[in-house]
Design a protein around this motif. Structure first.
Motif, PDB file in Angstrom:
ATOM      1  N   PHE A 172       0.826  -1.204   0.000  1.00 48.46           N
ATOM      2  CA  PHE A 172       0.000   0.000   0.000  1.00 48.46           C
ATOM      3  C   PHE A 172       0.866   1.262   0.000  1.00 48.46           C
ATOM      4  CE2 PHE A 172      -3.567  -2.641   0.525  1.00 48.46           C
ATOM      5  CZ  PHE A 172      -4.720  -1.883   0.432  1.00 48.46           C
ATOM      6  N   TYR A 173       1.933   1.248   0.787  1.00 52.25           N
ATOM      7  CA  TYR A 173       2.794   2.421   0.876  1.00 52.25           C
ATOM      8  C   TYR A 173       3.505   2.682  -0.452  1.00 52.25           C
ATOM      9  CZ  TYR A 173       5.948   5.860   2.897  1.00 52.25           C
ATOM     10  OH  TYR A 173       6.616   7.022   3.174  1.00 52.25           O
ATOM     11  N   MET A 208       1.452  -8.551  -7.723  1.00 45.05           N
ATOM     12  CA  MET A 208       0.388  -7.579  -7.481  1.00 45.05           C
ATOM     13  C   MET A 208       0.899  -6.140  -7.526  1.00 45.05           C
ATOM     14  SD  MET A 208      -1.930  -9.438  -4.540  1.00 45.05           S
ATOM     15  CE  MET A 208      -3.192  -8.163  -4.611  1.00 45.05           C
ATOM     16  N   HIS A 209       2.195  -5.954  -7.475  1.00 43.98           N
ATOM     17  CA  HIS A 209       2.738  -4.593  -7.580  1.00 43.98           C
ATOM     18  C   HIS A 209       2.525  -3.998  -8.976  1.00 43.98           C
ATOM     19  CE1 HIS A 209       4.607  -5.016  -3.646  1.00 43.98           C
ATOM     20  NE2 HIS A 209       4.998  -3.761  -3.721  1.00 43.98           N
ATOM     21  N   SER A 258      -7.454  -0.573  -7.016  1.00 41.00           N
ATOM     22  CA  SER A 258      -8.161  -1.091  -8.185  1.00 41.00           C
ATOM     23  C   SER A 258      -9.030  -2.298  -7.843  1.00 41.00           C
ATOM     24  CB  SER A 258      -7.168  -1.470  -9.286  1.00 41.00           C
ATOM     25  OG  SER A 258      -6.312  -2.534  -8.869  1.00 41.00           O
ATOM     26  N   PHE A 259      -8.838  -2.857  -6.655  1.00 40.84           N
ATOM     27  CA  PHE A 259      -9.657  -3.989  -6.217  1.00 40.84           C
ATOM     28  C   PHE A 259     -10.915  -3.536  -5.486  1.00 40.84           C
ATOM     29  CE2 PHE A 259      -5.287  -5.690  -6.354  1.00 40.84           C
ATOM     30  CZ  PHE A 259      -5.482  -6.692  -7.295  1.00 40.84           C
ATOM     31  N   TYR A 276      -7.556  -4.054   0.557  1.00 37.85           N
ATOM     32  CA  TYR A 276      -6.752  -4.698   1.605  1.00 37.85           C
ATOM     33  C   TYR A 276      -7.225  -6.132   1.839  1.00 37.85           C
ATOM     34  CZ  TYR A 276      -4.031  -5.181   5.897  1.00 37.85           C
ATOM     35  OH  TYR A 276      -3.126  -5.603   6.843  1.00 37.85           O
ATOM     36  N   LEU A 277      -8.532  -6.308   1.958  1.00 39.50           N
ATOM     37  CA  LEU A 277      -9.085  -7.639   2.244  1.00 39.50           C
ATOM     38  C   LEU A 277      -8.820  -8.609   1.092  1.00 39.50           C
ATOM     39  CD1 LEU A 277     -12.495  -6.630   3.879  1.00 39.50           C
ATOM     40  CD2 LEU A 277     -10.437  -7.482   5.030  1.00 39.50           C
ATOM     41  N   ILE A 278      -8.982  -8.122  -0.139  1.00 40.38           N
ATOM     42  CA  ILE A 278      -8.729  -8.987  -1.299  1.00 40.38           C
ATOM     43  C   ILE A 278      -7.247  -9.338  -1.388  1.00 40.38           C
ATOM     44  CG2 ILE A 278      -8.685  -9.031  -3.830  1.00 40.38           C
ATOM     45  CD1 ILE A 278     -11.315  -7.492  -3.801  1.00 40.38           C
TER      46      ILE A 278
END
Length: 355
Positions: free
Chosen positions: A61-62, A312-313, A319-320, A327-329
Motif C-alpha cells: 500500500f505504501y 500484485m505490484h 483497483s480492487f 486490503y481484504l482482497i
C-alpha cells in the motif's frame, strides 16, 4: 529502540506484581506434553503467518500511496500489530528440535531444497541481470525476496542447536543459557551489537531472536512446569489489559509513522500467552481447522506469498475496490493462492506415497 524495550520491562513488572498481590496463577503454554496434538501452536503459527502477510501488505500500500497517511497509517498499525509473527516461528522451531538420525536430511529436504527452488525461480523473475555469484549471495543472505531472510536465520538456529553441548540444554545450565540468550537479544534490540556485527549480517542476525529460541528450549525441557495451573479469569483479564496497553502504544507509534521491529521481547511473548489462553483446541470447529491449516502450511505460504505480492505490484491495491476492499482482497489472495498450492502438493505427495 530502548524506549519500547523499557516499556516492555515495565509492563512485565506490572503483570508480575499483580500476580503476586492477587495470587493469580500464571498459565504456562504447554504445547508438547499433551496426549493428543495441541492445535493451539498451529493456530498461533497461523495467526503469525497472517501477520507476516499483513506486514508486507503495508509495504504494498505504501508503495502506491505514500502520501495518503489516512490509509497507510492504518496499514502500518496492522503491520506493527503483527510484529509478534517471526518470533513465533523461531520459538516454535526450537520447541520441537531434536538431535536424531536424519537431523540434517530433514532440514535440507524440508527447508533448504524448497527455499533454494523458490529463490531460483524468484531470482529469474525479479532480476534482469543474472549472475551465479549474485544469486548465491542473495540465496545465502535471504535477499531474493525481502521475507526470505528468515530461512538463513532459521538455519543458523539449526546449526546452533546441533553444536550446543547437551549439558547447556538441560537443568540449571539451561536456565543460564536462556537468561544469556534473552540478555543478548535485549542488547541486539537496543542496537548495542550494531558496531560489532557486519552490516550485511544485521537482517539475518540470530541475536535478534535468540531469546525466543531459548524460551522454546526451556518449555521443551520442562524447566517450566508443564502442568496447567488452575484457570483464573482475572489472570486472562489482567494480561489482556497489559496487551491492550501495548496495542494502544503500537497505535500511537503507527499514527506517527513509526515502524516497529520484528524482535522486541515483550510483545511477542505476551501475544503467545494470551492467544494460548483464549484459543480453542476443538478440532471440530471450522475456524480452528482453518487457522491450523494456515499454520501447518506456513512454509508453503511463506515461500509462495512473495511471488503473489510481487506480481500484485503491477496493480494499485485501490483497483480492487478501494482501500478497505483492496486490503481484504490482497490478504485473501496472498493466503489462498499459496494455500491452494499447499493442497495440491500434499495431495500429490499422498498419491505417490500410496503407490
Amino acid at each position: 529502540m530502548f524506549e519500547w524495550e523499557l516499556f516492555g520491562i515495565v509492563l512485565t513488572g506490572f503483570y508480575a506484581f499483580q500476580v503476586l498481590i492477587f495470587k493469580t496463577p500464571f498459565q504456562v503454554p504447554n504445547f508438547i506434553n499433551e496426549k493428543a496434538r495441541d492445535t493451539r501452536l498451529d493456530q498461533i503459527r497461523g495467526f503469525a503467518m497472517i501477520g507476516i502477510v499483513m506486514i508486507h501488505i503495508h509495504s504494498y500500500f505504501y508503495f502506491f500511496h505514500p502520501n495518503e497517511p489516512n490509509v497507510t497509517n492504518w496499514t502500518l498499525f496492522l503491520s506493527n500489530l503483527s510484529r509478534f509473527s517471526v518470533p513465533v516461528f523461531v520459538f516454535g522451531s526450537s520447541l520441537y528440535l531434536k538431535i536424531k538420525p536424519g537431523y540434517w536430511k530433514t532440514k535440507f529436504t524440508g527447508l533448504v531444497l524448497p527455499y533454494t527452488l523458490a529463490s531460483a525461480i524468484g531470482y529469474l523473475i525479479k532480476y534482469k541481470d543474472w549472475a551465479l555469484l549474485d544469486f548465491t549471495l542473495k540465496l545465502l543472505t535471504g535477499q531474493v525476496f525481502a521475507p526470505y531472510y528468515f530461512v538463513p536465520l532459521l538455519f543458523q538456529f539449526y546449526i546452533l542447536f546441533f553444536i550446543l553441548p547437551s549439558f547447556l540444554k538441560e537443568g540449571k545450565w539451561l536456565t543460564i543459557t536462556v537468561v544469556l540468550s534473552l540478555f543478548l537479544n535485549f542488547l541486539s534490540n537496543i542496537n548495542i551489537l550494531n558496531g560489532i556485527l557486519p552490516s550485511w549480517y544485521g537482517p539475518i542476525s540470530i541475536f535478534n531472536y535468540l531469546g525466543f529460541f531459548g524460551l522454546g528450549l526451556l518449555l521443551k525441557q520442562g524447566s517450566i512446569s508443564p502442568k496447567y495451573l488452575p484457570s483464573n479469569r482475572f489472570q486472562i483479564f489482567s494480561i489482556s489489559i497489559v496487551l491492550s496497553i501495548s496495542v494502544l502504544i503500537l497505535g500511537s507509534f503507527s499514527f506517527n509513522g513509526i515502524e516497529m521491529k520484528n524482535h522486541h521481547l515483550f510483545y511477542p511473548i505476551a501475544t503467545v500467552i494470551i492467544l494460548h489462553s483464549l484459543l480453542s483446541n476443538d478440532k471440530n470447529v471450522f475456524f480452528v481447522r482453518l487457522i491450523s491449516f494456515i499454520g501447518k502450511n506456513s512454509l508453503f505460504i511463506f515461500l509462495i506469498h512473495p511471488f503473489v505480492i510481487h506480481t500484485m505490484h503491477s496493480w494499485d491495491p485501490y483497483s480492487f475496490g478501494g482501500p478497505i476492499l483492496g486490503y481484504l482482497i490482497t490478504l485473501f489472495l496472498n493466503l489462498s493462492i499459496p494455500g491452494l498450492f499447499a493442497l495440491i502438493i500434499k495431495n500429490l505427495q499422498q498419491r505417490f506415497s500410496n503407490r
